[in-house]
Design an enzyme around this catalytic site. Structure first.
Site, short mmCIF file in Angstrom:
data_model
loop_
_atom_site.label_atom_id
_atom_site.label_comp_id
_atom_site.label_asym_id
_atom_site.label_seq_id
_atom_site.Cartn_x
_atom_site.Cartn_y
_atom_site.Cartn_z
N HIS A 138 0.98 -1.09 0.07
CA HIS A 138 -0.15 -0.20 -0.09
C HIS A 138 0.90 1.07 0.10
CE1 HIS A 138 -3.89 -1.64 0.10
NE2 HIS A 138 -3.79 -2.44 1.06
N ASP A 168 -0.26 6.82 -3.96
CA ASP A 168 -1.33 6.37 -4.82
C ASP A 168 -1.69 7.45 -6.19
OD1 ASP A 168 -1.49 4.16 -3.65
OD2 ASP A 168 -3.32 4.71 -2.43
#
Length: 390
Positions: A138, A168
């Site tokens: 992540h 991200d």
């Protein structure tokens, strides 16, 4: 910005998006905001017929601007549908782990066999190769490995995750969108289709280029929270005000700092205006500024400082930001279908962008899209009966 028209610099470009989460949908949103016709391929199993046609858009704003078709990519018929869509597309974006689309029969080789000019965009955290490529991760993990997370936080405190905007969306989705647009430009110039390997670790590393440059110049120390741009400098930091809210100060250059000093009347007695260029003075200087800023509320300081070169701004919350006079004047946030949301960016003088559609429910446009690629009603009925589409 509410027109449902083919506007924007990417008008006429068709993109197929294999549904995912986070950076992949953000890249597809950017392409849709810029005018591309983006078709999101959702899982057929996620189609809820009771939600379609209610007049209420799906709440996920990352999915705005596109249409949705429900497809079971694990079935032979579903793969046939996907390749039919891909055959008429300019680009595809996907965010699965390496090798997944190949196993589904819609990998780069499969897609280029039906469309040699296709730009195939792949979004992952670790990239398509390397020791970590097969494994999950992540945003926080990608920041950690690139050194970026080490540099965010206060001295003698743990590193602070900067939400997931840096990895991200900045190093991931935005880099993928740039890669897709660049490859489309190459195709328009006569190049063949190609694969874009957009890895968040690569994108974040590129975003940190300036910090690496400052280290080479001897202008950046490795400990966090002690440098000019990481909260170490007292003239580039946030301060609590009398009402418990915060003011952001970014008076880096001497003339801007002088303006801040002039307007605020800094310092309060018995504090002294010590030399700000000597880091040894920074603790005392920070304490003096902190005492001063606690004497007024955030908005009182904002009223005093905003219309100046003092480089200070109120720290607004999510609700306040769209209502700020500057952002309201620029329509940085817009209301579409009753929802306040960030407007498309950047802005174009000749090919204006727009939020063309609200976020779709999975499968909301299945029949419409299948008709566009030449599937008649009987064939669609057979696909539905087989569960290949939803």
């Amino acid at each position: 910005m509410t027109a449902d028209l083919a506007t924007g610099p990417l008008a006429g470009v068709r993109v197929v998006e294999l549904a995912g989460i986070g950076p992949g949908p953000f890249a597809a949103m950017m392409l849709a905001d810029l005018g591309a016709d983006v078709i999101r391929v959702d899982r057929a199993s996620e189609v809820d017929a009771t939600a379609i046609g209610t007049g209420t858009p799906h709440p996920d704003l990352l999915n705005r601007g596109r249409r949705s078709i429900g497809v079971d990519l694990k079935s032979a018929e579903g793969r046939e549908v996907a390749l039919a869509l891909i055959g008429g597309a300019d680009a595809l974006v996907e965010g699965f782990r390496p090798g997944v689309t190949e196993r589904l029969g819609v990998g780069p080789a499969d897609c280029h066999a039906v469309n040699p000019r296709l730009v195939y965009g792949r979004m992952t955290g670790w990239g398509q190769d390397g020791p970590n490529a097969p494994y999950a991760g992540h945003d926080i993990d990608y920041l950690a490995l690139t050194g970026t997370l080490h540099g965010i936080g206060r001295p003698d405190a743990p590193p602070v995750p900067p939400m997931n905007l840096l990895g991200d969306f900045g190093g991931g989705g935005m880099m993928l969108a740039l890669g897709v647009v660049s490859a489309l430009y190459a195709v328009r110039g006569g190049a063949t289709g190609q694969v874009i390997d957009a890895a968040i670790v690569d994108g974040v590393a590129v975003l940190s280029t300036q910090i690496h440059a400052l280290r080479q110049l001897g202008m950046w120390q490795d400990p966090r929270g002690v440098n000019l741009l990481d909260g170490g400098a007292p003239f580039y930091d946030t301060y609590e005000c009398a009402d418990g809210r915060y003011l952001a100060v970014g008076a880096l250059e001497p003339r801007f700092y002088d303006e801040l000093v002039r307007l605020t009347g800094f310092p309060l007695p018995p504090d002294e205006p010590v030399d700000r260029t000597d880091p040894a003075n920074w603790p005392a200087l920070r304490a003096a500024w902190a005492r001063l800023f606690r004497t007024r509320t955030r908005d009182e300081w904002a009223d005093l400082l905003t219309a100046s070169d003092a480089c200070a701004a109120p720290v607004l919350d999510w609700r306040e930001a769209p209502e700020h006079p500057h952002l309201a004047a620029r329509e940085t946030f817009v209301r579409r279908d009753g929802v306040v949301q960030p407007a498309p960016a950047p802005r174009f003088s000749a090919t204006p962008t727009a939020i063309r559609r609200p976020p779709p429910w999975p499968g909301e446009h299945t029949d419409e899209i299948l008709a566009e690629v030449g599937f008649d009603r009987d064939r669609v009925a057979r696909l539905r009966a087989a569960g290949a589409v939803g």
